[in-house]
Design a protein around this motif. Structure first.
Motif, PDB file in Angstrom:
ATOM      1  N   ILE B 254      19.373-132.960  36.849  1.00  0.00           N
ATOM      2  CA  ILE B 254      17.921-132.929  37.012  1.00  0.00           C
ATOM      3  C   ILE B 254      17.534-132.778  38.482  1.00  0.00           C
ATOM      4  O   ILE B 254      16.554-132.120  38.802  1.00  0.00           O
ATOM      5  CB  ILE B 254      17.313-134.228  36.423  1.00  0.00           C
ATOM      6  CG1 ILE B 254      17.550-134.286  34.907  1.00  0.00           C
ATOM      7  CG2 ILE B 254      15.841-134.345  36.728  1.00  0.00           C
ATOM      8  CD1 ILE B 254      16.785-133.250  34.112  1.00  0.00           C
ATOM      9  N   ALA B 269      12.740-134.689  40.790  1.00  0.00           N
ATOM     10  CA  ALA B 269      13.358-135.001  39.501  1.00  0.00           C
ATOM     11  C   ALA B 269      12.461-134.677  38.306  1.00  0.00           C
ATOM     12  O   ALA B 269      12.525-135.318  37.275  1.00  0.00           O
ATOM     13  CB  ALA B 269      13.779-136.470  39.471  1.00  0.00           C
ATOM     14  N   TYR B 270      11.608-133.669  38.437  1.00  0.00           N
ATOM     15  CA  TYR B 270      10.826-133.233  37.274  1.00  0.00           C
ATOM     16  C   TYR B 270      11.745-132.536  36.286  1.00  0.00           C
ATOM     17  O   TYR B 270      12.635-131.792  36.695  1.00  0.00           O
ATOM     18  CB  TYR B 270       9.753-132.218  37.674  1.00  0.00           C
ATOM     19  CG  TYR B 270       8.838-132.657  38.769  1.00  0.00           C
ATOM     20  CD1 TYR B 270       8.045-133.788  38.627  1.00  0.00           C
ATOM     21  CD2 TYR B 270       8.747-131.929  39.943  1.00  0.00           C
ATOM     22  CE1 TYR B 270       7.192-134.176  39.646  1.00  0.00           C
ATOM     23  CE2 TYR B 270       7.889-132.310  40.959  1.00  0.00           C
ATOM     24  CZ  TYR B 270       7.116-133.435  40.814  1.00  0.00           C
ATOM     25  OH  TYR B 270       6.277-133.809  41.811  1.00  0.00           O
ATOM     26  N   PRO B 271      11.474-132.688  35.006  1.00  0.00           N
ATOM     27  CA  PRO B 271      12.305-131.956  34.037  1.00  0.00           C
ATOM     28  C   PRO B 271      12.069-130.451  34.094  1.00  0.00           C
ATOM     29  O   PRO B 271      12.940-129.683  33.719  1.00  0.00           O
ATOM     30  CB  PRO B 271      11.876-132.545  32.697  1.00  0.00           C
ATOM     31  CG  PRO B 271      10.537-133.164  32.929  1.00  0.00           C
ATOM     32  CD  PRO B 271      10.506-133.594  34.354  1.00  0.00           C
ATOM     33  N   LYS B 299      20.952-136.372  33.516  1.00  0.00           N
ATOM     34  CA  LYS B 299      20.471-136.827  32.207  1.00  0.00           C
ATOM     35  C   LYS B 299      21.453-137.835  31.621  1.00  0.00           C
ATOM     36  O   LYS B 299      22.665-137.657  31.741  1.00  0.00           O
ATOM     37  CB  LYS B 299      20.449-135.655  31.214  1.00  0.00           C
ATOM     38  CG  LYS B 299      19.403-134.622  31.446  1.00  0.00           C
ATOM     39  CD  LYS B 299      19.399-133.666  30.253  1.00  0.00           C
ATOM     40  CE  LYS B 299      18.550-132.451  30.547  1.00  0.00           C
ATOM     41  NZ  LYS B 299      18.505-131.511  29.427  1.00  0.00           N
TER      42      LYS B 299
END
Ligand SMILES: Cc1cc2nc3c(=O)[nH]c(=O)nc-3n(C[C@H](O)[C@H](O)[C@H](O)COP(=O)(O)OP(=O)(O)OC[C@H]3O[C@@H](n4cnc5c(N)ncnc54)[C@H](O)[C@@H]3O)c2cc1C
Ligand SMILES: Cc1cc2nc3c(=O)[nH]c(=O)nc-3n(C[C@H](O)[C@H](O)[C@H](O)COP(=O)(O)OP(=O)(O)OC[C@H]3O[C@@H](n4cnc5c(N)ncnc54)[C@H](O)[C@@H]3O)c2cc1C
Lengths: 567, 567
Positions: B254, B269-271, B299
């Motif tokens: 991520i 750390a945005y998806p 993840k």
């Protein structure tokens, strides 16, 4: 609330006049969708306006486009382009320069309504195939002529405005075919200018002409589905409404062919490799700043609408809705396709608009403890294999109930599906009357979702008479996208843009990203260095310099154009 | 077939002597796994060798490492490094230079067995934290000293060999902690030098010390799980055996923190985002050529081994196995975690080794039309939510049966699970006796799977006395990975390497990729320009130049080092 208004707003129903600014700003020259009476009475309430305010505004938008500043490109260039694409595919008419020189940002919409077109391309080109694109790019590279790629121009971040003149390359006109379908590998090879509905319809049925034996779907359904191109999805990293299951445009792209000033890049169609950093992924999201996408290999999926399982819940609070959505996507029982949670204001407005805030429905909700101002709507669909879809819907409802939710059957979902594409046209009517509707969206992790939501809401609510519908959609195990729809009647155009800037600043300060799926364009590019960091932005700059040493590719998108074109 | 051999091969059971070349080449100095009698009799048959050939070979491997060419790095540099990492974390002992200057390619294994160490680092450093890494990189950048990052050195593509001298940075020694676990966002923040079992064990249980409330899993289980680091997984784009469900290392990452010569890169750390090309993805797979991964956000998933559903099938033919696997991953009912299909030779060898090619089992298979030389084993597991896992196993079996397969219950899968990690040590015993076992793996689409499989098999079979076990594992809707295990008794070392080159050429000519999950290293780097194309490879070169203008980062990995380091 849907009451008799007592007056008829003078909605404009006639198609935009041919050759007018209005024609250039509308999504489709003759598509309309008027706000319902319930909406209008909400506007009257919220914006402290009277029926007599409901008269069309912006008379300049109806003027014929003419007498705009002429282009400055040498005639010899025009001849060279005509030799490549054919005379009929070159235009320097004012109308074309305006129409293909604008996207769908509110900034551009308002400028057109005012008949202002300070930044226009010199020429509009409609290349017929990828070889012509390659020749154009190579010619422009040699002669330092800026190129702006134009899919369907629905960018809301000023992605297609020719701030530095040069040529617009319209991909939609000729490069709009499905080239190949490979059912074994579950991929389709597509030209970038294919429109959403053409792509989907072809996959659903006509692909049989290409030898397909069963119906397929592309799985990508942005709200702008009907008005955008496949290439625009990929280059600007879009997300469809069913992305939680099918993936974002980023995930759908298996391989690409890209024409850049330093040559053509073709990537392999393997699903995965360990051959160093993935060139295919490096190109995604470059928004025309590195080159032109001329062919794309996309994942496709079996089209089985009969298997869709719908579910919907009314949740007692925003936090319950958020926790439910999080547990659903983290539940490891498969993911819903559509998943959307509306915050209390969006929920309440939605109910009011349908009259569900009164009568039997209201009583039922009250009885079940679903209080107005707190309750939140959750809707979802599950697709794919029938049993898997059923399991997803079943488990989702179970999680929702454990958080105090009340199942609404799939009715609410179906209601939402009805308006999903056509509702976009409502924007035009709203803008017509001097109100503004604009949207901002941002990536959040689960951990900072509430922080971003609250901060942004507070900034929006600090402005009196501002409606804000917000929801989360596009879900991942690690977080989601927060989407803010702002509707207001600004005091002035400047006041609106100042307000919007404050909201953007609030999003970034609270830890959101400039964009989750609209892209960067020219709207957010100046936020990028701060947001990503300077060493990080330097990587994009290095790639830009490598692919496009003379800065001719969509200059000013993603990165500042260094004011003057390089070299 | 498991018969009484009538002799006892002189397996070496003593731990490798301290400070010997052998110690440097073994996966773990004291771990052994001897080939079974059935294997030995297969070797006797296939390689036309006699019991007296089963005596240890390569006496030079047992020599003490000493008298190797001394390093050439100036004493002042050593002092500077000692000032950064502490005297106890700098070594120029021959033993350390050899041990940390080699990975686990067959090339390096054989060189060590011969006591040959032509390319050694000058110094071995064990940094204690990311700040020390940053200081080292900056110092080396200034003084043009090559740096080779070393996770656990299990690269099989010559990823950690210091061909240009300089320093080895061993990350395993100190930078091996789980820093943070965020259950809400389902991520763990990890130092790169953490070993697989430490990571997994910590997630499964000890993470509670970090405030976790339930057991988690990382979902990444390469065959080298017990001997490799998290950082090695990511930088070399590895795949675990359960990747069909959990994703490849690429998918698990991520966010990253990377120390490069031009500064430190930290990604959000945005998806997902649409903020231009994703820096986080650009770094993945750079194998130390751009910088050093010092922290990674991965993840994680709920650890629910009690939900695992196992299934296994004997399929009548390779094509039936392939079609079954394809339909399983394309079935949209969720994906199995482990999925593996063995081709006829791997299936037959596997059955023979377990004695299932005779007796009741053999009769049963014959009765059901599963012919030796044609039949193929398929094994799988499904994980996650219990009902979802059951559905996956159920539907997988259904598809297999419709292709003529016979269900074997989960027994075959359990058998395979037993040996999954420990079997790696068998390589050492095989190599000890002058035989060679090497593996090659490649990405294929469904459309070219048979082409690659047949071409490669033909080249391998053209060499008399060559066993080749092959299987497909790591499945995607669009294709899979083909894995070839070659066992032979070469006439000479040169003959082996010539043979392996022919196989690699055959893979590429048939349309496979140089690697699906082993990485590029120095083994495949010269194939990259041809395989990717020159404009495409130019993108990697541009990134390399940007991050590492003096070419100090793992020079010669991914891309040719331009012979001389740049200036
Ligand atoms: C009402 C409305 C609703 C929307 N809803 C969504 C939504 O739900 N989800 C979503 O993701 N987006 C949405 N959008 C944004 C927009 O529709 C998407 O970004 C869409 O993918 C753009 O497609 P397009 O064909 O219009 O591209 P354009 O606007 O023409 O181009 C987008 C950018 O990519 C570049 N570009 C286009 N084609 C190429 C090419 N072939 N090669 C290189 N560069 C190229 C352009 O220069 C521009 O910078 C919405 C927009 C509107 C107006
Ligand atoms: C018997 C055996 C079985 C294997 N099975 C598998 C398998 O099933 N799946 C699989 O994917 N691989 C497998 N491999 C290959 C290998 O184990 C993987 O590539 C593994 O991920 C490497 O991890 P490592 O810690 O040993 O890395 P190393 O070998 O130390 O490093 C790998 C590469 O990455 C670089 N590197 C390491 N750490 C960093 C860092 N922190 N920053 C920058 N660069 C770094 C190194 O310089 C090197 O180029 C196998 C290897 C063996 C010997």
């Amino acid at each position: 609330m849907a009451e008799d208004l007592g007056f008829e707003p003078q909605w404009r129903t006639e198609p935009a006049g041919e050759g007018t600014y209005r024609e250039a700003l509308m999504f489709t020259a003759d598509a309309h969708r008027h706000p319902s009476d319930a909406w209008v009475s909400m506007f009257l309430d919220e914006f402290n306006i009277a029926p007599h305010d409901f008269v069309p505004n912006f008379p300049d938008g109806d003027r014929l486009i003419e007498g705009v500043e002429p282009g400055t490109l040498d005639e010899s260039h025009r001849a060279a382009f005509a030799a490549i694409v054919g005379e009929e595919n070159v235009s320097d008419s004012d109308r074309d320069r305006v129409r293909f020189g604008h996207g769908k940002s509110i900034d551009e919409d308002i400028a057109l309504r005012l008949g202002q077109t300070p930044n226009l391309p010199d020429l509009v080109l409609h290349p017929r195939d990828k070889h012509e694109v390659a020749r154009i790019v190579s010619y422009c590279h040699e002669h330092r002529i800026p190129i702006v790629p134009f899919g369907a121009g629905t960018s809301v971040v000023i992605g297609t405005r020719a701030d530095h003149g040069g040529v617009i390359l319209v991909l939609r006109t000729h490069m709009n075919q499905l080239l190949e379908i490979n059912e074994r590998d579950q991929v389709a090879v597509v030209q970038p200018g294919m429109m959403g509905p053409d792509y989907e319809r072809t996959l659903n049925s006509v692909a049989r002409n290409l030898g397909a034996t069963e119906p397929w779907t592309g799985g990508h359904f942005p709200q702008s589905f009907e008005i955008a191109t496949v290439g625009g999805w990929v280059t600007a990293l879009g997300s469809g409404q069913a992305s939680t299951y099918y993936g974002d445009a980023y995930d759908l792209v298996i391989a690409q062919e890209y024409v850049t000033p330093i040559g053509t890049i073709t990537t392999h169609a393997y699903p995965a490799t360990a051959n160093g950093p993935k060139i295919n992924d490096i190109l995604k999201g470059s928004e025309g700043a590195f080159g032109i996408l001329v062919e794309v290999t996309l994942k496709i999926f079996r089209h089985k609408p009969q298997n869709t399982a719908r579910f919907a819940l009314m949740m007692p609070s925003w936090d319950d809705a958020v926790q439910t959505a999080r547990k659903i996507v983290q539940g490891e029982f498969g993911k819903p396709a559509v998943l959307r949670i509306s915050d209390p204001e969006e929920t309440e407005r939605g109910l009011a608009l349908k009259g569900f805030d009164a009568g039997a429905a209201a009583k039922y909700f009250a009885l079940r403890g679903m209080k107005p101002g707190s309750r939140c709507l959750l809707i979802g669909t599950a697709e794919g294999h029938r049993k898997a879809a059923e399991l997803i819907a079943h488990e989702s409802l179970k999680i929702g109930r454990s958080h105090g939710g009340v199942s609404l059957t799939g009715f609410a979902t179906k209601q939402w599906e009805k308006g999903r594409y056509h509702d976009v046209h409502v924007r035009n009517d709203i803008m017509d009357f001097g109100m503004v509707i604009d949207t901002l969206e941002t990536s959040v992790t689960w951990s900072n979702l509430h922080q971003v939501h609250q901060t942004v809401r507070a900034v929006i609510e600090a402005r009196p008479g501002t409606m804000c519908l917000s929801h989360a959609s596009h879900f991942y195990e690690q977080g989601t996208n927060l989407y803010f729809i702002m509707i207001l009647k600004p005091e002035s155009i400047d006041e609106f843009f100042e307000f919007r800037s404050r909201v953007v600043e609030a999003i970034l300060a609270a830890g959101g990203s400039p964009s989750h799926h609209h892209g960067v364009g020219r709207l957010f590019r100046d936020h990028l260095p701060d947001h990503l960091g300077s060493v990080e932005t330097g990587v994009l700059r290095a790639l830009k310099r490598h692919f496009d040493p003379h800065n001719i590719m969509n200059p000013g998108v993603l990165l500042a154009a260094d004011e003057e074109l390089q070299d």
